[in-house]
Design a protein around this motif. Structure first.
Motif, PDB file in Angstrom:
ATOM      1  N   GLN A 100       0.550  -1.067  -0.121  1.00 51.59           N
ATOM      2  CA  GLN A 100       0.061  -0.066  -0.070  1.00 51.59           C
ATOM      3  C   GLN A 100       0.696   1.180  -0.240  1.00 51.59           C
ATOM      4  N   GLU A 101       2.169   1.324   0.811  1.00 51.92           N
ATOM      5  CA  GLU A 101       3.175   2.250   1.056  1.00 51.92           C
ATOM      6  C   GLU A 101       3.415   2.386  -1.128  1.00 51.92           C
ATOM      7  N   ALA A 102       3.396   1.469  -1.180  1.00 52.81           N
ATOM      8  CA  ALA A 102       4.095   1.626  -2.280  1.00 52.81           C
ATOM      9  C   ALA A 102       2.917   2.438  -3.425  1.00 52.81           C
ATOM     10  N   ALA A 103       2.443   1.825  -3.245  1.00 63.27           N
ATOM     11  CA  ALA A 103       0.936   1.936  -4.640  1.00 63.27           C
ATOM     12  C   ALA A 103       0.599   3.840  -3.964  1.00 63.27           C
ATOM     13  N   ASP A 104       0.415   4.342  -2.958  1.00 63.94           N
ATOM     14  CA  ASP A 104       0.393   5.696  -2.643  1.00 63.94           C
ATOM     15  C   ASP A 104       1.347   6.550  -3.205  1.00 63.94           C
ATOM     16  N   LEU A 105       2.104   5.579  -3.805  1.00 63.13           N
ATOM     17  CA  LEU A 105       3.765   6.598  -4.068  1.00 63.13           C
ATOM     18  C   LEU A 105       3.267   7.921  -5.266  1.00 63.13           C
ATOM     19  N   ALA A 106       3.855   8.971  -5.688  1.00 64.42           N
ATOM     20  CA  ALA A 106       3.483  10.363  -6.512  1.00 64.42           C
ATOM     21  C   ALA A 106       4.563   9.895  -7.352  1.00 64.42           C
ATOM     22  N   ALA A 107       4.439   8.572  -7.913  1.00 66.21           N
ATOM     23  CA  ALA A 107       5.449   8.452  -9.384  1.00 66.21           C
ATOM     24  C   ALA A 107       4.539   7.011 -10.158  1.00 66.21           C
ATOM     25  N   SER A 108       5.347   6.739 -11.197  1.00 71.50           N
ATOM     26  CA  SER A 108       4.653   6.162 -12.685  1.00 71.50           C
ATOM     27  C   SER A 108       4.613   4.640 -11.772  1.00 71.50           C
ATOM     28  N   PRO A 109       3.453   4.080 -12.621  1.00 72.24           N
ATOM     29  CA  PRO A 109       2.671   3.137 -12.243  1.00 72.24           C
ATOM     30  C   PRO A 109       3.433   2.136 -12.127  1.00 72.24           C
ATOM     31  N   LYS A 110       5.341   2.218 -13.477  1.00 69.89           N
ATOM     32  CA  LYS A 110       6.344   1.384 -13.452  1.00 69.89           C
ATOM     33  C   LYS A 110       6.992   1.263 -12.357  1.00 69.89           C
ATOM     34  N   GLU A 111       7.014   3.070 -11.538  1.00 72.04           N
ATOM     35  CA  GLU A 111       7.953   3.393 -10.865  1.00 72.04           C
ATOM     36  C   GLU A 111       6.874   1.994  -9.323  1.00 72.04           C
ATOM     37  N   ARG A 112       5.860   2.568  -8.713  1.00 73.78           N
ATOM     38  CA  ARG A 112       5.360   2.294  -8.197  1.00 73.78           C
ATOM     39  C   ARG A 112       5.001   0.748  -7.672  1.00 73.78           C
ATOM     40  N   LEU A 113       4.788  -0.199  -9.134  1.00 74.00           N
ATOM     41  CA  LEU A 113       5.060  -1.545  -8.678  1.00 74.00           C
ATOM     42  C   LEU A 113       6.857  -1.765  -8.332  1.00 74.00           C
ATOM     43  N   ARG A 114       7.634  -0.823  -9.009  1.00 68.58           N
ATOM     44  CA  ARG A 114       9.395  -1.567  -8.733  1.00 68.58           C
ATOM     45  C   ARG A 114       9.581  -1.643  -7.239  1.00 68.58           C
ATOM     46  N   LEU A 157      -3.792  -6.098  -4.606  1.00 67.54           N
ATOM     47  CA  LEU A 157      -3.445  -4.819  -4.780  1.00 67.54           C
ATOM     48  C   LEU A 157      -2.235  -5.093  -5.628  1.00 67.54           C
ATOM     49  N   PHE A 158      -1.131  -6.278  -5.288  1.00 62.87           N
ATOM     50  CA  PHE A 158       0.134  -6.369  -6.585  1.00 62.87           C
ATOM     51  C   PHE A 158      -0.794  -6.589  -7.817  1.00 62.87           C
ATOM     52  N   VAL A 159      -1.532  -6.864  -8.319  1.00 67.10           N
ATOM     53  CA  VAL A 159      -2.313  -7.654  -9.541  1.00 67.10           C
ATOM     54  C   VAL A 159      -2.650  -6.256  -9.909  1.00 67.10           C
ATOM     55  N   LYS A 160      -2.897  -5.103  -9.464  1.00 72.01           N
ATOM     56  CA  LYS A 160      -4.070  -3.873  -9.610  1.00 72.01           C
ATOM     57  C   LYS A 160      -2.783  -2.460 -10.033  1.00 72.01           C
ATOM     58  N   MET A 161      -1.493  -3.455  -9.379  1.00 73.08           N
ATOM     59  CA  MET A 161       0.111  -2.423  -9.910  1.00 73.08           C
ATOM     60  C   MET A 161       0.222  -3.260 -11.075  1.00 73.08           C
ATOM     61  N   VAL A 162       0.527  -4.154 -11.154  1.00 69.93           N
ATOM     62  CA  VAL A 162       0.443  -5.066 -12.238  1.00 69.93           C
ATOM     63  C   VAL A 162      -0.418  -4.419 -13.847  1.00 69.93           C
ATOM     64  N   ALA A 163      -1.465  -4.100 -13.322  1.00 69.79           N
ATOM     65  CA  ALA A 163      -2.326  -3.805 -14.455  1.00 69.79           C
ATOM     66  C   ALA A 163      -2.166  -1.807 -14.641  1.00 69.79           C
ATOM     67  N   ALA A 164      -1.857  -1.988 -13.728  1.00 64.91           N
ATOM     68  CA  ALA A 164      -1.269  -0.371 -14.338  1.00 64.91           C
ATOM     69  C   ALA A 164      -0.514  -0.360 -14.931  1.00 64.91           C
ATOM     70  N   ALA A 165       1.112  -0.713 -14.311  1.00 64.04           N
ATOM     71  CA  ALA A 165       2.649  -0.743 -14.946  1.00 64.04           C
ATOM     72  C   ALA A 165       2.226  -1.609 -16.856  1.00 64.04           C
ATOM     73  N   ALA A 166       0.522  -2.271 -17.111  1.00 65.01           N
ATOM     74  CA  ALA A 166       1.122  -2.480 -18.571  1.00 65.01           C
ATOM     75  C   ALA A 166      -0.525  -2.203 -18.896  1.00 65.01           C
ATOM     76  N   PRO A 167      -0.463  -1.244 -19.284  1.00 63.81           N
ATOM     77  CA  PRO A 167      -1.749  -0.486 -19.845  1.00 63.81           C
ATOM     78  C   PRO A 167      -2.593  -1.131 -20.572  1.00 63.81           C
ATOM     79  N   GLY A 168      -1.961  -1.862 -21.474  1.00 64.56           N
ATOM     80  CA  GLY A 168      -2.293  -2.938 -22.997  1.00 64.56           C
ATOM     81  C   GLY A 168      -2.300  -3.822 -22.469  1.00 64.56           C
ATOM     82  N   LEU A 169      -2.663  -4.300 -21.703  1.00 65.72           N
ATOM     83  CA  LEU A 169      -2.552  -5.348 -20.610  1.00 65.72           C
ATOM     84  C   LEU A 169      -3.845  -6.211 -20.909  1.00 65.72           C
ATOM     85  N   PRO A 170      -4.263  -7.611 -21.109  1.00 68.57           N
ATOM     86  CA  PRO A 170      -6.143  -7.953 -22.125  1.00 68.57           C
ATOM     87  C   PRO A 170      -6.241  -7.472 -20.207  1.00 68.57           C
TER      88      PRO A 170
END
Length: 222
Positions: A100-114, A157-170
């Motif tokens: 949750q702390e990672a998801a709340d960062l003011a960063a790009s979706p890829k950086e939040r997943l990282r 939550l992890f799945v949501k961050m993955v989806a956000a980092a790969a917006p074209g993912l089905p």
């Protein structure tokens, strides 16, 4: 006539002289009167896990560490299995807070997943015994299936961050992509926790590369 005291199996001193049958609680019971014992047992459980793993953990040993009677832990935990489940639940909650702390960062979706991936690896490094209990124990106390289910808040939550980092993912591939990403970082965490890497390997550098590979893996899912 002076009183004679005996210690019964429940950890109380009983005055058997003078017809008073006065029961005096032990000092340790007073010490843990407000629930401190439960917290103390959980923390002692973490220590045992890190020192020798789940096989070394017993309520008898924890009572000795806490300085209470052997029956005292049973007022908080029905048995060892109940304590183990409490430790697992706490570990998954701890991981959820890190995500949750990672998801709340003011960063790009890829950086939040990282950051979430690094949080997982930090959890494994900082709590090696707990990590192995949660994800690697054999039998019903292995939480691997729990943590990968739709009912696990941390994995959702992890799945949501993955989806956000790969917006074209089905949408129907999101769970598979998250599992691929998790597989990579979990493999690194597991090998590191067991000391399997050659001494010559720079584990800090390797961790950075592994996380990059894990994130790249989600783009391979089609």
């Amino acid at each position: 006539m002076s009183s004679i005291f005996i210690l019964n199996v429940f950890g109380y001193y009983i005055d058997i002289i003078g017809g008073r049958c006065q029961i005096a609680a032990m000092a340790q019971r007073e010490k843990f009167h407000h629930g401190d014992l439960r917290h103390t047992l959980i923390e002692a459980g973490h220590s045992v896990l890190n020192e020798g793993g789940v096989d070394q953990l017993s309520l008898r040993d924890l009572s000795t560490r806490a300085g209470v009677s052997q029956s005292a832990p049973y007022r908080h935990f029905k048995n060892k299995e109940a304590l183990l489940q409490e430790l697992i639940d706490g570990g998954l909650h701890e991981l959820m807070l890190a995500y949750q702390e990672a998801a709340d960062l003011a960063a790009s979706p890829k950086e939040r997943l990282r950051r979430a991936c690094h949080a997982y690896l930090a959890f494994a490094a900082d709590r090696p015994g707990l990590f192995q209990l949660v994800f690697e124990s054999n039998g019903k106390f292995s939480a691997t299936s729990i943590s990968s289910s739709d009912d696990s808040p941390s994995f959702v939550l992890f799945v949501k961050m993955v989806a956000a980092a790969a917006p074209g993912l089905p949408e129907d591939k999101r769970l598979e992509a998250a599992s691929a990403c998790w597989s990579v970082i979990h493999g690194f965490a597991s090998l590191k926790s067991h000391g399997e890497f050659p001494k010559e390997v720079d584990e800090t550098s390797l961790q950075i590369n592994v996380v990059d590979i894990a994130i790249a893996a989600i783009r391979q899912i089609v």
